[in-house]
Write a protein that holds these residues in place. Structure first.
Motif, PDB file in Angstrom:
ATOM      1  N   ALA A 450       6.910 -22.905 -84.811  1.00  0.00           N
ATOM      2  CA  ALA A 450       6.644 -23.612 -83.233  1.00  0.00           C
ATOM      3  C   ALA A 450       7.383 -22.963 -82.127  1.00  0.00           C
ATOM      4  N   ALA A 451       8.733 -22.502 -82.560  1.00  0.00           N
ATOM      5  CA  ALA A 451       9.576 -21.759 -81.610  1.00  0.00           C
ATOM      6  C   ALA A 451       8.768 -20.560 -81.316  1.00  0.00           C
ATOM      7  N   THR A 452       8.318 -19.908 -82.056  1.00  0.00           N
ATOM      8  CA  THR A 452       7.564 -18.678 -81.810  1.00  0.00           C
ATOM      9  C   THR A 452       6.333 -18.973 -80.684  1.00  0.00           C
ATOM     10  N   VAL A 453       5.400 -19.900 -80.993  1.00  0.00           N
ATOM     11  CA  VAL A 453       4.442 -20.520 -80.195  1.00  0.00           C
ATOM     12  C   VAL A 453       4.841 -20.618 -78.679  1.00  0.00           C
ATOM     13  N   GLU A 454       6.067 -21.422 -78.712  1.00  0.00           N
ATOM     14  CA  GLU A 454       6.675 -21.758 -77.467  1.00  0.00           C
ATOM     15  C   GLU A 454       7.218 -20.495 -76.701  1.00  0.00           C
ATOM     16  N   GLU A 455       7.823 -19.509 -77.241  1.00  0.00           N
ATOM     17  CA  GLU A 455       8.069 -18.347 -76.482  1.00  0.00           C
ATOM     18  C   GLU A 455       6.982 -17.634 -75.966  1.00  0.00           C
ATOM     19  N   PHE A 456       5.833 -17.654 -76.807  1.00  0.00           N
ATOM     20  CA  PHE A 456       4.550 -16.857 -76.268  1.00  0.00           C
ATOM     21  C   PHE A 456       3.984 -17.663 -75.112  1.00  0.00           C
ATOM     22  N   LEU A 457       3.866 -18.985 -75.187  1.00  0.00           N
ATOM     23  CA  LEU A 457       3.416 -19.929 -74.012  1.00  0.00           C
ATOM     24  C   LEU A 457       4.062 -19.679 -72.936  1.00  0.00           C
ATOM     25  N   THR A 458       5.430 -19.514 -72.848  1.00  0.00           N
ATOM     26  CA  THR A 458       6.028 -19.424 -71.757  1.00  0.00           C
ATOM     27  C   THR A 458       5.781 -18.125 -70.916  1.00  0.00           C
ATOM     28  N   ALA A 459       6.008 -16.975 -71.756  1.00  0.00           N
ATOM     29  CA  ALA A 459       5.607 -15.767 -71.445  1.00  0.00           C
ATOM     30  C   ALA A 459       4.349 -15.660 -70.758  1.00  0.00           C
ATOM     31  N   ALA A 460       3.156 -16.316 -71.586  1.00  0.00           N
ATOM     32  CA  ALA A 460       1.784 -16.329 -71.015  1.00  0.00           C
ATOM     33  C   ALA A 460       1.725 -16.961 -69.542  1.00  0.00           C
ATOM     34  N   ARG A 461       2.333 -18.034 -69.429  1.00  0.00           N
ATOM     35  CA  ARG A 461       2.398 -18.833 -68.111  1.00  0.00           C
ATOM     36  C   ARG A 461       2.967 -17.972 -67.296  1.00  0.00           C
TER      37      ARG A 461
END
Length: 505
Positions: A450-461
């Motif tokens: 989940a931490a890797t997903v959140e890092e990606f979503l933050t960068a995407a936004r």
């Protein structure tokens, strides 16, 4: 009374066990933290080289001097590298050992050196360079990591700053012979009861091990034996520093034979897809299978489903025959597009470049098929194939109309070491431009993933990427198989509608 013999990992000595030892002693156990030669223990006299056999001898000496009272049972605990000398010693003193505990460690094999279990590419390269061509690194040693580099050996989550400072200050150079000399096992200890303690903050979990057993990984089938139990600690790779109380309690339970037992390999190939889909035949060519719409006329868009991993090299069936992927492909074909499954060679975390080449080659063959509209293709990734998405976001071709990912791992997990920067989607997403991205997120995902997903979503936004997140609040990783619920079914339908919507405009 239980006698615990504790063996620490690379660069570390008995000092790391101090707090856990105190708690075990308070519980009435006898505890010995082994001082391995060169790692807190004395260096052999006469210029004798320190190698794995030296460390095995260190553990043997403690076994032979401990547990003298009637009724005492010796439990060997190996953390990280420490499991290698533990297994070597247990192999030679199997009659004296009651149980072996693997503490967030690998699974050593006969004839294989400890360096093979090191996931971090940087550390492996450093070790081979330091060896200077010597097969067993005679006389050489590997410098301990700087304070900020421990994270590449495993998650430092939960370690207090003072403890991390002390870990760094007391670290010792690791004699290369301990990493390069192969472990020799006769099999004498193979029948001993064992326990595995997995640190979820480091990227391991019981569910992941069960999945590997279900894949058919030969080296893990013995872990489904009822004599083997499993525990999870929700902390990083050094629980003796981050949560010694929980570690001590877990070791006491392990010594008593408690813990979770795995299910012997489940016939996952017999588990149907969670939706009713048409029984369409496949067309197989090389490592690619095509599922064509029943009424196909003219070239159709295609969805290429990319399996996760790492998947053991000898796993059968291979991923393109997994019912989940076949179900997705048939579902897509039933909606009027070409569904594609493929096998790629992601057998270890070091194989991402190989897997990326396999996927790229397969996609080009699919696009060249006259029944496929090569200008309208979607790629759909699953689980551990998440890092492969970086290539496609970093150089988005005009024919790629959508990129989707289900419960993806979007960065190296802590126990993977350093992954090539090419495979870091959070760094690549800024180049995705207007490429539609669809991410299906499992609400009950493991913390590390989940931490890797959140890092990606933050960068995407932050980059303004065109991304849609489809949440499965009560879904676990691999929710289509694990959670066969209406919520899961609707998530699959929603994701397919979204992907096909981008393909058919």
């Amino acid at each position: 009374m239980t006698v615990f013999i504790l063996v620490s990992g690379v660069f570390t000595g008995p000092h790391v066990w101090a707090d856990a030892t105190a708690r075990l002693t308070e519980a009435g156990a006898e505890v010995h933290a082994v001082a391995l030669a060169g790692l807190g223990g004395p260096v052999p006299a006469g210029g004798t080289e320190i190698d794995l056999e030296t460390h095995i001898a260190d553990v043997l000496a403690v076994i032979d001097s401990a547990g003298k009272e009637a009724g005492q049972e010796i439990v060997l605990v190996g953390h990280d590298y420490g499991i290698h000398p533990v297994l070597g010693a247990a192999d030679r003193r199997a009659e004296k050992v009651a149980r072996i505990v693997y503490l967030d460690s690998g699974l050593p094999r006969d004839g294989v050196p400890a360096l093979a279990a090191v996931a971090d590419r940087g550390l492996r390269e450093q070790a081979l360079q330091a060896a200077g061509g010597s097969a067993e690194g005679a006389g050489a040693a590997l410098a301990p990591p700087e304070r900020d580099a421990w994270q590449f050996l495993g998650s430092t989550a939960g370690i207090p700053d003072a403890a991390l400072d002390r870990l760094t200050a007391l670290a010792s150079p690791q004699p290369l012979g301990t990493l390069l000399r192969p472990l020799t096992l006769t099999g004498a200890a193979a029948a001993l009861p064992t326990a595995a303690v997995l640190c979820t903050g480091n990227g391991a979990s019981i569910a992941m091990v069960q999945a590997q057993v279900d894949f058919g990984e030969p080296t893990l089938q013995a872990f489904a034996d009822p004599r083997v139990t499993f525990f999870e600690l929700h902390t990083g790779h050094w629980p003796m520093l981050s949560d010694p109380t929980a570690l001590a309690g877990t070791l006491l339970k392990a010594a008593a034979g408690e813990g979770h037992r795995l299910t012997p390999r489940r016939a996952t190939e017999a588990q149907p897809f969670l939706l009713d889909v048409p029984e369409l035949p496949r067309e197989r060519s090389g490592n690619v299978d095509l599922y064509l719409p029943p009424d196909a006329r003219g070239p159709r868009p295609a969805v290429v489903f990319v399996h996760g991993g790492p998947v053991p090299r000898g796993a059968r069936p291979t991923p393109r025959d997994w019912p989940g992927l076949v179900g997705y492909a048939r579902y897509a074909a039933g909606q009027g597009v070409v569904g594609v499954t493929l096998d790629h060679r992601l057998h270890a975390v070091t194989d991402y470049a190989t897997a990326a080449a396999d996927v790229a080659e397969a996609v080009e063959r699919v696009r060249a098929d006259p029944r496929v509209d090569g200008d309208r293709v979607a790629l759909w990734f699953f689980s551990g194939s998440g890092p492969l998405t970086a290539d496609w976001m970093g150089r988005t071709p005009p024919w790629l109309r959508c990129l989707a990912a289900n419960y993806p791992v979007m960065a190296a997990l802590p126990n993977w070491g350093r992954l090539d920067s090419r495979f870091h989607p959070a760094n690549a997403v800024a180049a995705a431009g207007s490429l539609p991205l669809v991410l299906v997120r499992a609400g009950l995902e493991t913390a590390a993933v989940a931490a890797t997903v959140e890092e990606f979503l933050t960068a995407a936004r932050e980059s303004g990427a065109d991304i849609q997140v489809i949440d499965v609040p009560n879904g676990h990783h691999d929710f289509e198989t694990v959670d066969r619920t209406d919520e899961s079914r609707e998530a699959v339908r929603h994701a397919m509608r979204t992907v096909l919507g981008h393909l058919t405009v």
